[in-house]
Write a protein that holds these residues in place. Structure first.
Motif, PDB file in Angstrom:
ATOM      1  N   PRO A 132      -7.733  36.050   7.947  1.00 34.20           N
ATOM      2  CA  PRO A 132      -7.495  35.265   7.737  1.00 34.20           C
ATOM      3  C   PRO A 132      -6.582  33.912   7.873  1.00 34.20           C
ATOM      4  CG  PRO A 132      -8.386  36.063   5.515  1.00 34.20           C
ATOM      5  CD  PRO A 132      -7.432  37.355   6.172  1.00 34.20           C
ATOM      6  N   ALA A 133      -5.657  35.007   8.050  1.00 34.67           N
ATOM      7  CA  ALA A 133      -3.864  33.800   8.461  1.00 34.67           C
ATOM      8  C   ALA A 133      -4.437  32.768  10.006  1.00 34.67           C
ATOM      9  CB  ALA A 133      -3.158  33.871   7.897  1.00 34.67           C
ATOM     10  N   PHE A 134      -5.092  34.530  10.829  1.00 35.78           N
ATOM     11  CA  PHE A 134      -4.709  34.368  11.756  1.00 35.78           C
ATOM     12  C   PHE A 134      -6.536  33.872  12.450  1.00 35.78           C
ATOM     13  CE2 PHE A 134      -1.446  36.807  10.337  1.00 35.78           C
ATOM     14  CZ  PHE A 134      -0.444  36.976  11.990  1.00 35.78           C
ATOM     15  N   ALA A 183      -0.827  30.163  10.965  1.00 38.26           N
ATOM     16  CA  ALA A 183      -0.659  32.098  10.084  1.00 38.26           C
ATOM     17  C   ALA A 183       1.197  32.266  10.759  1.00 38.26           C
ATOM     18  CB  ALA A 183      -0.962  32.964  12.197  1.00 38.26           C
ATOM     19  N   LYS A 184       1.786  31.068  10.346  1.00 37.38           N
ATOM     20  CA  LYS A 184       3.057  31.116  10.320  1.00 37.38           C
ATOM     21  C   LYS A 184       3.685  31.684  11.004  1.00 37.38           C
ATOM     22  CE  LYS A 184       1.994  29.733   5.265  1.00 37.38           C
ATOM     23  NZ  LYS A 184       1.206  28.640   5.275  1.00 37.38           N
ATOM     24  N   PHE A 237      -2.563  26.521  20.087  1.00 34.89           N
ATOM     25  CA  PHE A 237      -2.128  27.899  19.618  1.00 34.89           C
ATOM     26  C   PHE A 237      -0.776  26.977  18.912  1.00 34.89           C
ATOM     27  CE2 PHE A 237       0.695  31.259  21.058  1.00 34.89           C
ATOM     28  CZ  PHE A 237       0.334  31.616  20.479  1.00 34.89           C
ATOM     29  N   GLU A 238      -0.040  26.123  19.086  1.00 32.89           N
ATOM     30  CA  GLU A 238       0.709  25.971  18.417  1.00 32.89           C
ATOM     31  C   GLU A 238       0.604  25.915  16.682  1.00 32.89           C
ATOM     32  OE1 GLU A 238       4.623  24.489  20.821  1.00 32.89           O
ATOM     33  OE2 GLU A 238       2.495  22.971  20.256  1.00 32.89           O
ATOM     34  N   GLN A 239      -0.585  25.328  16.884  1.00 37.67           N
ATOM     35  CA  GLN A 239      -1.564  24.936  14.970  1.00 37.67           C
ATOM     36  C   GLN A 239      -1.926  26.041  15.039  1.00 37.67           C
ATOM     37  OE1 GLN A 239      -4.226  21.437  15.277  1.00 37.67           O
ATOM     38  NE2 GLN A 239      -3.188  20.449  17.223  1.00 37.67           N
ATOM     39  N   ALA A 240      -3.138  27.032  15.776  1.00 38.29           N
ATOM     40  CA  ALA A 240      -3.144  28.277  14.887  1.00 38.29           C
ATOM     41  C   ALA A 240      -2.146  28.931  14.399  1.00 38.29           C
ATOM     42  CB  ALA A 240      -4.039  28.853  16.239  1.00 38.29           C
ATOM     43  N   ALA A 241      -0.435  28.688  15.638  1.00 34.63           N
ATOM     44  CA  ALA A 241       0.149  29.797  15.766  1.00 34.63           C
ATOM     45  C   ALA A 241       0.967  29.515  13.834  1.00 34.63           C
ATOM     46  CB  ALA A 241       1.270  30.071  16.392  1.00 34.63           C
TER      47      ALA A 241
END
Length: 176
Positions: A122-124, A28-29, A21-25
């Protein structure tokens, strides 16, 4: 003072220090916080798990992040990483909001539209994948946390509208 910290997208060996989750967030900046700590203090005890071994792996405050750039948008409030024992990590989204009248359904659906549009960017993509992972595990990814009395009734037109969009009726506690 912000409740979240901006973390760079982890690379290489350091990635093990970060949850999915932290990597994904990070991709997404979005600033992340440990466990449920990005969630407003008054709502944290209202988000829980059935299994004591379920972990909240990180959280984001979407409302605080996007209010400066999208002040008039119907923004969703919180995202959380969830790790259920024996399952891949996934993401849920919690919106504390009044449920005192049927008119709040329109606002909640606008907030859900906003969040789903973000997840399509895309960022998300990684957050979208984690959200879909929850759905595959049978965990409802989107939750309306009632902040007061719930005026909406099962079987009502409003309940059907919510169900069509993947939202349950508002609840006074979110249990994963």
């Amino acid at each position: 003072m912000s409740r979240t910290r901006q973390r760079a997208t982890p690379q290489g060996a350091n990635a093990a220090m970060f949850s999915a989750f932290e990597q994904a967030a990070g991709a997404a900046k979005l600033g992340t916080a440990a466990g449920k700590s990005a969630v407003d203090k008054r709502y944290r005890p209202l988000i829980d798990s059935k299994d004591a071994k379920t972990r909240f792996t990180g959280s984001v405050d979407m409302d605080a992040t996007f209010s400066p750039t999208e002040p008039d948008a119907h923004r969703w409030d919180f995202g959380l990483g969830v790790q259920v024992p024996g399952q891949p990590e996934c993401a849920i989204w919690v919106e504390p909001h009044s449920a005192a009248s049927t008119g709040e359904v329109k606002t909640m659906l606008a907030k859900l539209d906003w969040l789903q549009a973000k997840l399509q960017q895309p960022a998300f993509a990684q957050l979208q994948a984690l959200t879909q992972a929850c759905a595959r595990q049978g965990i409802t990814p989107f939750h309306w946390l009632a902040t007061a009395h719930v005026a909406l009734r099962p079987g009502s037109r409003e309940a059907r509208l919510l169900a069509q969009r993947g939202l349950h009726l508002p609840r006074s506690k979110v249990v994963i």
